[in-house]
Write an enzyme that holds these catalytic residues in place. Sequence first.
Site, PDB file in Angstrom:
ATOM      1  N   LYS A  46       0.801  -1.231   0.000  1.00  0.00           N
ATOM      2  CA  LYS A  46       0.000   0.000   0.000  1.00  0.00           C
ATOM      3  C   LYS A  46       0.831   1.277   0.000  1.00  0.00           C
ATOM      4  O   LYS A  46       0.296   2.362  -0.190  1.00  0.00           O
ATOM      5  CB  LYS A  46      -0.976  -0.005   1.177  1.00  0.00           C
ATOM      6  CG  LYS A  46      -1.944  -1.156   1.189  1.00  0.00           C
ATOM      7  CD  LYS A  46      -2.805  -1.303  -0.056  1.00  0.00           C
ATOM      8  CE  LYS A  46      -3.617  -0.092  -0.405  1.00  0.00           C
ATOM      9  NZ  LYS A  46      -4.774  -0.411  -1.268  1.00  0.00           N
TER      10      LYS A  46
HETATM   11  N1  PMP Z   1      -2.986  -7.240   1.166  1.00  0.00           N
HETATM   12  C1  PMP Z   1      -2.961  -6.393   2.211  1.00  0.00           C
HETATM   13  C2  PMP Z   1      -2.281  -6.842   3.469  1.00  0.00           C
HETATM   14  C3  PMP Z   1      -3.556  -5.126   2.116  1.00  0.00           C
HETATM   15  O1  PMP Z   1      -3.531  -4.291   3.179  1.00  0.00           O
HETATM   16  C4  PMP Z   1      -4.208  -4.770   0.918  1.00  0.00           C
HETATM   17  C5  PMP Z   1      -4.866  -3.414   0.793  1.00  0.00           C
HETATM   18  N2  PMP Z   1      -6.031  -3.203   1.472  1.00  0.00           N
HETATM   19  C6  PMP Z   1      -4.237  -5.679  -0.139  1.00  0.00           C
HETATM   20  C7  PMP Z   1      -3.599  -6.901   0.009  1.00  0.00           C
HETATM   21  C8  PMP Z   1      -5.004  -5.407  -1.409  1.00  0.00           C
HETATM   22  O2  PMP Z   1      -4.465  -4.433  -2.250  1.00  0.00           O
HETATM   23  P1  PMP Z   1      -5.425  -3.515  -3.120  1.00  0.00           P
HETATM   24  O3  PMP Z   1      -6.069  -2.525  -2.200  1.00  0.00           O
HETATM   25  O4  PMP Z   1      -4.506  -2.875  -4.101  1.00  0.00           O
HETATM   26  O5  PMP Z   1      -6.461  -4.368  -3.786  1.00  0.00           O
END
Ligand code: PMP
Length: 336
Positions: A46
């Site tokens: 993130k």
């Molecule tokens: N894995 C973790 C640990 C996250 O914090 C997030 C983000 N919320 C994601 C995956 C998913 O990424 P995205 O928001 O780009 O879909």
Amino acid sequence: MTELKGMRLTDRIGKTPLIRLNRLSDETGCEILGKAEFMNPGGSVKDRAALGIVRDAEAKGLLRPGGTIVEGTAGNTGIGLTVVGNSLGYPTVIVMPDNQSQDKVDTLKALGADVRLVPACPFKDPGHFVHQSRRIAEELNEKDPGSALWANQFDNVANRVFHEATTAQEIWDETNGEVDAFICAVGTGGTLAGISRGLKAHSADVTIGISDPTGSALFNYFTTGELKAEGGSISEGIGTSRITDNFADTVVDIPYQIPDSESVPLVYDMIRYEGLCLGGSSGVNVAGAIRLAKELGPGHVITTILCDSGLRYRERLFNREFLASKGLELPDWLSV
Ligand code: PMP
């Protein structure tokens, strides 16, 4: 003396290595490669969304020097925004649901974020953390116009644009354009949407998969057309009940639904056999990569995301009582 040119913290976001998962690659006959996003300064994938959103807002004149960044987040985006904000001079107000790991809350507080915990509730409820964060930004701007930016990671497409420009391009370059497939889970969808667009622009033949945890509505959406969620998952930061602006119109070729009984043992395998201590969402991603390897057959290059560290979830992933309450078990080296 020549002037030493130090790197800026923001220059260290991205350009993460693509790590070969040796055991899984050998077992499947595919090259399974994980992008080590836990190596970003804030410790997760993130950081990219955070930097993309901040740079976009600066360019559009939406964030003035010293302005406050407000966001609703499961935690990692808050950490990314706070790390970026601290280094660029923007304080942060971070609104989080109260059902996330304590480690993330403690990390945010240690970093100096103004953390507001709110009861976890469905998105349609006005008390949902995303809506509360929007209102806080609105109130700050009413008092002092232009003083706050609502990052809005779910629907602000600067998130996916940054992934398209950086993560997708890095994967293409690091595999010398030989990548056959990419798969990951969706929270905001910024990662999958940006990488799907970026890789498909290089080659329409790249297969894009989604690893959807139980409790999320996207697997049903791609298989039946209905946004319907069943069950739950201990993974954090992934799973959704709606199509965000970031995720809208994203090409997904193969959907999988991944239960915790499949992903959590893989988190422990990653520690034991690869030397990688990762969070639950990385287990869901790796589970998807294995399924894709089996479906495509040997000889393919399959890429995924290693989102954050398992140490961010110490009191859950390594806690016998918590795991037992979810029908899960500790790894053997802790179960004696
Ligand atoms: N894995 C973790 C640990 C996250 O914090 C997030 C983000 N919320 C994601 C995956 C998913 O990424 P995205 O928001 O780009 O879909």
